[in-house]
Design an enzyme around this catalytic site. Structure first.
Site, PDB file in Angstrom:
ATOM      1  N   ASP A  71       2.204   7.657  -2.252  1.00 16.86           N
ATOM      2  CA  ASP A  71       3.204   7.442  -3.303  1.00 16.86           C
ATOM      3  C   ASP A  71       3.416   8.620  -4.250  1.00 16.86           C
ATOM      4  OD1 ASP A  71       0.937   7.329  -5.013  1.00 16.86           O
ATOM      5  OD2 ASP A  71       0.783   5.171  -4.751  1.00 16.86           O
ATOM      6  N   HIS A 121      -2.824  10.731   4.200  1.00 11.71           N
ATOM      7  CA  HIS A 121      -1.799  10.028   4.978  1.00 11.71           C
ATOM      8  C   HIS A 121      -0.380  10.491   4.656  1.00 11.71           C
ATOM      9  CE1 HIS A 121      -4.967   6.627   5.527  1.00 11.71           C
ATOM     10  NE2 HIS A 121      -5.150   7.632   6.343  1.00 11.71           N
ATOM     11  N   ILE A 159      -9.390  -0.680 -11.492  1.00 10.11           N
ATOM     12  CA  ILE A 159      -9.726   0.750 -11.595  1.00 10.11           C
ATOM     13  C   ILE A 159      -8.919   1.466 -12.676  1.00 10.11           C
ATOM     14  CG2 ILE A 159      -8.116   1.517  -9.764  1.00 10.11           C
ATOM     15  CD1 ILE A 159     -10.531   3.382  -8.889  1.00 10.11           C
TER      16      ILE A 159
HETATM   17  P1  NAD Z   1      -6.289  -1.624   1.294  1.00 13.28           P
HETATM   18  O1  NAD Z   1      -5.049  -2.384   1.033  1.00 13.28           O
HETATM   19  O2  NAD Z   1      -6.962  -1.785   2.607  1.00 13.28           O
HETATM   20  O3  NAD Z   1      -7.389  -1.943   0.192  1.00 13.28           O
HETATM   21  C1  NAD Z   1      -7.116  -1.860  -1.183  1.00 13.28           C
HETATM   22  C2  NAD Z   1      -8.412  -2.192  -1.916  1.00 13.28           C
HETATM   23  O4  NAD Z   1      -8.165  -1.979  -3.286  1.00 13.28           O
HETATM   24  C3  NAD Z   1      -8.876  -3.639  -1.745  1.00 13.28           C
HETATM   25  O5  NAD Z   1     -10.249  -3.621  -1.397  1.00 13.28           O
HETATM   26  C4  NAD Z   1      -8.653  -4.268  -3.139  1.00 13.28           C
HETATM   27  O6  NAD Z   1      -9.666  -5.180  -3.484  1.00 13.28           O
HETATM   28  C5  NAD Z   1      -8.696  -3.061  -4.026  1.00 13.28           C
HETATM   29  N1  NAD Z   1      -7.856  -3.154  -5.237  1.00 13.28           N
HETATM   30  C6  NAD Z   1      -6.568  -3.591  -5.334  1.00 13.28           C
HETATM   31  N2  NAD Z   1      -6.102  -3.441  -6.592  1.00 13.28           N
HETATM   32  C7  NAD Z   1      -7.140  -2.896  -7.300  1.00 13.28           C
HETATM   33  C8  NAD Z   1      -7.294  -2.492  -8.668  1.00 13.28           C
HETATM   34  N3  NAD Z   1      -6.301  -2.606  -9.567  1.00 13.28           N
HETATM   35  N4  NAD Z   1      -8.501  -1.983  -9.053  1.00 13.28           N
HETATM   36  C9  NAD Z   1      -9.526  -1.868  -8.169  1.00 13.28           C
HETATM   37  N5  NAD Z   1      -9.432  -2.229  -6.868  1.00 13.28           N
HETATM   38  C10 NAD Z   1      -8.245  -2.723  -6.438  1.00 13.28           C
HETATM   39  O7  NAD Z   1      -5.930  -0.106   0.995  1.00 13.28           O
HETATM   40  P2  NAD Z   1      -6.572   1.231   1.562  1.00 13.28           P
HETATM   41  O8  NAD Z   1      -8.028   1.103   1.684  1.00 13.28           O
HETATM   42  O9  NAD Z   1      -6.014   2.330   0.743  1.00 13.28           O
HETATM   43  O10 NAD Z   1      -5.971   1.343   3.042  1.00 13.28           O
HETATM   44  C11 NAD Z   1      -4.673   0.938   3.385  1.00 13.28           C
HETATM   45  C12 NAD Z   1      -3.710   2.004   3.851  1.00 13.28           C
HETATM   46  O11 NAD Z   1      -2.487   1.654   3.250  1.00 13.28           O
HETATM   47  C13 NAD Z   1      -3.961   3.403   3.402  1.00 13.28           C
HETATM   48  O12 NAD Z   1      -4.009   4.162   4.530  1.00 13.28           O
HETATM   49  C14 NAD Z   1      -2.744   3.821   2.572  1.00 13.28           C
HETATM   50  O13 NAD Z   1      -2.161   4.960   3.157  1.00 13.28           O
HETATM   51  C15 NAD Z   1      -1.752   2.732   2.744  1.00 13.28           C
HETATM   52  N6  NAD Z   1      -1.078   2.225   1.533  1.00 13.28           N
HETATM   53  C16 NAD Z   1      -0.708   3.079   0.547  1.00 13.28           C
HETATM   54  C17 NAD Z   1      -0.082   2.598  -0.581  1.00 13.28           C
HETATM   55  C18 NAD Z   1       0.325   3.572  -1.651  1.00 13.28           C
HETATM   56  O14 NAD Z   1       0.644   4.718  -1.348  1.00 13.28           O
HETATM   57  N7  NAD Z   1       0.300   3.175  -2.932  1.00 13.28           N
HETATM   58  C19 NAD Z   1       0.153   1.232  -0.738  1.00 13.28           C
HETATM   59  C20 NAD Z   1      -0.221   0.374   0.299  1.00 13.28           C
HETATM   60  C21 NAD Z   1      -0.858   0.891   1.428  1.00 13.28           C
END
Ligand code: NAD
Length: 245
Positions: free
Chosen positions: A108, A123, A234
C-alpha cells in the site's frame, strides 16, 4: 502505560539498529483490511467462483484480466488511505537514527507516505504499474481511472501492477537487502503479520540480535521465539512506545 509497552520503550531506547518486519495488520487501522482476520478479505462474501488465492494469482491475471482488475480495484487498492501511528512512529525512529530498515509484506505504500525511506517491499507496490509489452511505468491513478483492464497508452499492452502475485517469485535484490538488514539488527520488531506467507515469513530466521519483539492481535508461529509478545493494536503500541500518543 501498559508494562509491556513500557518494556518495548526500554528496548527501543537501548537499541541502535532496529529493523521492523510487518504485514497487513500494520495498515488495518488505516482502513485497509488484512487477509486472514475475521473481517479480512479472505472471510468476506466475495460472491466469486474462485478462492481469494486464485483471484490474486499470476495465472488468473493472465487468463481473466477483467475479473482480476475488478477484484484488484475493489479489494486491494485504497488510494485514500493515510498512514497511522505505526507507520508514523517507525518513520520517526528512522529519522532519530535508531531504525535502519522497514521490511514489509504490504503493497500500500503507506510507510513511504509516512516518511520512511529505507523500505523493502517484499510483495511490491500498487503505486507502481508497468506495461507487460513495452515496460512503460504508470501510476496508481492511471490504473484506477481506467475502465476494466488498463492498457498502455503507447503500445496498447496490458498493464500489470508491480505486486508479487501467487505463483510469482520475489525480487532477489529486495530479499537480499532485507536479509542483510535483519542480520545486522540488534532488535527486530515483527508486527501485524500472521507469519504464514512464505518465503517472507522465513526471513525472521536470519535474526541473531538481542531482542525479538512480536506485536500482533492474534498469536503467531514465532511467539515462542520472542522475548516480548504484545497482543494489541500495533498502531496504538508503536504510537505509545515512540511518544506519538
Ligand atoms: P494476514 O492477513 O495473513 O495477517 C494479518 C495479521 O495481522 C493477523 O495475524 C491479525 O491478527 C493481525 N492484525 C490485524 N490488525 C492488526 C492490528 N491493528 N494490530 C496488530 N495486529 C493486527 O497478513 P500478512 O501476514 O501480511 O499476509 C498476507 C498477505 O497479504 C501479504 O503478503 C500482503 O502482501 C498482503 N496484503 C497486504 C495488504 C496491504 O498492503 N495493506 C492488505 C491485505 C493483504
Amino acid at each position: 502505560m501498559d508494562p509491556k509497552v513500557e518494556k518495548l520503550k526500554e528496548i527501543i531506547d537501548e537499541s541502535e539498529n532496529i529493523v521492523f518486519f510487518g504485514g497487513a495488520g500494520v495498515s488495518t487501522s488505516s482502513g485497509i483490511p488484512d487477509f486472514r482476520s475475521a473481517d479480512g478479505v479472505y472471510n468476506q462474501q466475495l460472491n466469486r467462483k474462485f478462492s481469494p488465492e486464485e483471484l490474486v494469482s499470476h495465472s488468473y491475471f493472465v487468463r481473466y484480466p477483467e475479473d482480476f482488475f475488478d477484484f484488484y480495484k475493489e479489494k486491494l487498492v485504497y488510494p485514500e488511505a493515510e498512514p497511522n501511528n505505526c507507520h508514523k512512529g517507525l518513520a520517526k525512529l528512522e529519522k532519530d537514527g535508531k531504525l535502519k530498515a522497514v521490511i514489509t509484506q504490504n503493497i500500500d505504500g503507506l510507510h513511504q507516505k509516512a516518511g520512511s525511506e529505507n523500505v523493502f517491499e517484499l510483495h511490491g507496490s500498487v503505486k507502481r504499474n508497468y506495461c507487460t509489452h513495452c515496460g512503460k511505468f504508470f501510476d496508481e491513478d492511471y490504473v484506477m481511472d481506467s475502465d476494466g483492464v488498463p492498457v498502455c497508452d503507447v503500445c496498447g499492452g496490458v498493464i500489470k501492477p508491480d505486486v508479487v502475485l501467487y505463483e510469482e517469485g520475489l525480487d532477489p535484490d529486495v530479499i537480499n537487502g532485507a536479509v542483510k538488514a535483519i542480520q545486522n539488527a540488534d532488535t527486530l520488531i515483527v508486527g501485524g503479520t500472521s507469519l504464514v506467507v512464505y518465503p517472507a515469513a522465513g526471513l525472521i530466521d536470519y535474526f541473531r540480535g538481542k531482542n525479538l519483539v512480536l506485536i500482533n492481535k492474534s498469536s503467531t508461529p514465532a511467539d515462542n521465539a520472542a522475548n516480548l509478545v504484545i497482543n494489541d493494536d500495533i498502531a496504538k503500541v508503536i504510537g505509545e512506545a515512540t511518544g506519538l500518543e
